[in-house]
Scaffold this motif. Structure first.
Motif, PDB file in Angstrom:
ATOM      1  N   SER A   1       0.801  -1.232   0.000  1.00 53.25           N
ATOM      2  CA  SER A   1       0.000   0.000   0.000  1.00 53.25           C
ATOM      3  C   SER A   1       0.831   1.277   0.000  1.00 53.25           C
ATOM      4  O   SER A   1       0.290   2.366   0.216  1.00 53.25           O
ATOM      5  CB  SER A   1      -0.972   0.029   1.194  1.00 53.25           C
TER       6      SER A   1
ATOM      7  N   LYS B   1      -0.312 -13.603  -0.743  1.00 50.89           N
ATOM      8  CA  LYS B   1      -1.043 -12.417  -0.301  1.00 50.89           C
ATOM      9  C   LYS B   1      -1.798 -11.769  -1.461  1.00 50.89           C
ATOM     10  O   LYS B   1      -2.939 -11.326  -1.304  1.00 50.89           O
ATOM     11  CB  LYS B   1      -0.088 -11.410   0.332  1.00 50.89           C
TER      12      LYS B   1
ATOM     13  N   TYR C   1      -4.815 -14.064  -2.078  1.00 50.86           N
ATOM     14  CA  TYR C   1      -5.792 -14.032  -0.993  1.00 50.86           C
ATOM     15  C   TYR C   1      -6.503 -12.683  -0.904  1.00 50.86           C
ATOM     16  O   TYR C   1      -7.691 -12.628  -0.565  1.00 50.86           O
ATOM     17  CB  TYR C   1      -5.113 -14.380   0.346  1.00 50.86           C
ATOM     18  N   ASP C   2      -5.781 -11.603  -1.199  1.00 50.02           N
ATOM     19  CA  ASP C   2      -6.443 -10.294  -1.190  1.00 50.02           C
ATOM     20  C   ASP C   2      -7.527 -10.235  -2.258  1.00 50.02           C
ATOM     21  O   ASP C   2      -8.576  -9.607  -2.053  1.00 50.02           O
ATOM     22  CB  ASP C   2      -5.416  -9.182  -1.419  1.00 50.02           C
TER      23      ASP C   2
ATOM     24  N   TYR D   1     -10.318 -13.530  -1.057  1.00 50.32           N
ATOM     25  CA  TYR D   1     -10.983 -13.543   0.241  1.00 50.32           C
ATOM     26  C   TYR D   1     -11.173 -12.154   0.853  1.00 50.32           C
ATOM     27  O   TYR D   1     -12.004 -11.982   1.743  1.00 50.32           O
ATOM     28  CB  TYR D   1     -10.216 -14.441   1.214  1.00 50.32           C
ATOM     29  N   HIS D   2     -10.407 -11.189   0.379  1.00 50.99           N
ATOM     30  CA  HIS D   2     -10.600  -9.817   0.848  1.00 50.99           C
ATOM     31  C   HIS D   2     -11.328  -8.979  -0.196  1.00 50.99           C
ATOM     32  O   HIS D   2     -11.461  -7.767  -0.027  1.00 50.99           O
ATOM     33  CB  HIS D   2      -9.251  -9.186   1.219  1.00 50.99           C
ATOM     34  N   LYS D   3     -11.728  -9.657  -1.268  1.00 49.33           N
ATOM     35  CA  LYS D   3     -12.592  -9.075  -2.304  1.00 49.33           C
ATOM     36  C   LYS D   3     -12.006  -7.818  -2.948  1.00 49.33           C
ATOM     37  O   LYS D   3     -12.722  -6.891  -3.316  1.00 49.33           O
ATOM     38  CB  LYS D   3     -13.987  -8.795  -1.739  1.00 49.33           C
ATOM     39  N   LYS D   4     -10.692  -7.793  -3.103  1.00 48.81           N
ATOM     40  CA  LYS D   4     -10.039  -6.677  -3.794  1.00 48.81           C
ATOM     41  C   LYS D   4      -9.990  -7.002  -5.285  1.00 48.81           C
ATOM     42  O   LYS D   4      -8.963  -7.374  -5.841  1.00 48.81           O
ATOM     43  CB  LYS D   4      -8.640  -6.435  -3.215  1.00 48.81           C
TER      44      LYS D   4
ATOM     45  N   ARG E   1     -18.852 -16.113  -2.765  1.00 51.58           N
ATOM     46  CA  ARG E   1     -17.720 -15.202  -2.943  1.00 51.58           C
ATOM     47  C   ARG E   1     -18.129 -13.943  -3.688  1.00 51.58           C
ATOM     48  O   ARG E   1     -17.475 -12.914  -3.576  1.00 51.58           O
ATOM     49  CB  ARG E   1     -16.593 -15.927  -3.688  1.00 51.58           C
TER      50      ARG E   1
END
Length: 248
Positions: free
Chosen positions: A29, A97, A100-101, A104-107, A146
């Protein structure tokens, strides 16, 4: 379902306003220059293990220098139906990462940058002779949970970059399988029996297919998809994923 897909398209546009590309690193970020590749800062890019050098000529996994042939032990001992698979990164905590972002983190915006990385890898490997792009499908129940299929999002952007059609209707997952990463190699094979079905043979008949997914582990999922596609008239199947493990 058509209205749901249209809604997803609007969401993509909206997310591009919230997360403009190449302003922040998708891993840490940090602020980045507009010309940074893949929206990844220099330090994070340096830590990522991009796949170069000696790889298995079949599954694309990186090989160490002790291998006397350009094929890993798995590909020597097992039958894989795809013509060739390629991956871009070694699967470790950092590449995990990214995936998964997205999943599962819906990015969802990360799918564009994954597609960029895969597209460049395909060019490096001179894989351009495909007629259609097919994402590895999710079962409809899991996709509802999802709210999207990450492989389709990646495939959609590769389609825009290559100007080759993406088809997420020809191949369906008709069995709601358990998550593969919790299973042994033998359990993965059993888990996938009867899981996939071709429903639009005309769109794959005599065509070279690029099958897209996020991770190549044992290859059981993409291999089962490849087998079904070939049995239903496809000419060849190539596989492209963001990450894969290393054969030691």
């Amino acid at each position: 379902m058509k209205y749901v897909k249209l809604l997803y398209e609007y969401i993509d546009v909206f997310l591009n306003f919230i997360y403009p590309r190449n302003i922040y690193c998708i891993l840490c970020s940090a602020s980045i220059d507009r010309d940074e590749e893949y929206s990844i800062c220099y330090e994070c890019k340096r830590k990522l293990k991009f796949i170069y050098g000696k790889t298995c000529e079949k599954c694309g996994k990186p090989l160490n220098d002790l291998y006397l042939i350009n094929k890993c032990n798995d590909c020597v001992d097992n039958t894989y139906f795809f013509t060739k698979a390629v991956s871009c990164l070694e699967y470790d905590d950092l590449s995990k990462k990214i995936i998964y972002d997205l999943k599962y983190h819906k990015k969802r915006y990360i799918s564009y940058h994954i597609a960029e990385i895969i597209y460049d890898r395909l060019k490096e490997e001179n894989i351009s002779c495909f007629d259609i792009i097919i994402p590895v499908p999710l079962h409809e129940a899991k996709e509802r949970e999802r709210s999207f299929n990450q492989a389709y999002l990646i495939g959609k952007y590769i389609s825009k970059m290559t100007e080759i059609e993406v088809d997420n209707k020809a191949l369906l997952r008709v069995k709601n399988t358990v998550t593969q990463n919790k299973l042994t190699k033998e359990e993965r094979m059993t888990n996938l029996e009867g899981a996939f079905k071709v429903v639009n043979k005309d769109n794959i008949n005599h065509k070279n297919i690029l099958l897209v997914d996020d991770v190549f582990t044992t290859g059981a999922t993409v291999n089962r998809c490849s087998k079904i596609l070939l049995e239903n008239g496809a000419k060849r199947v190539y596989v492209a994923t963001l990450a894969t493990g290393r054969n030691m």
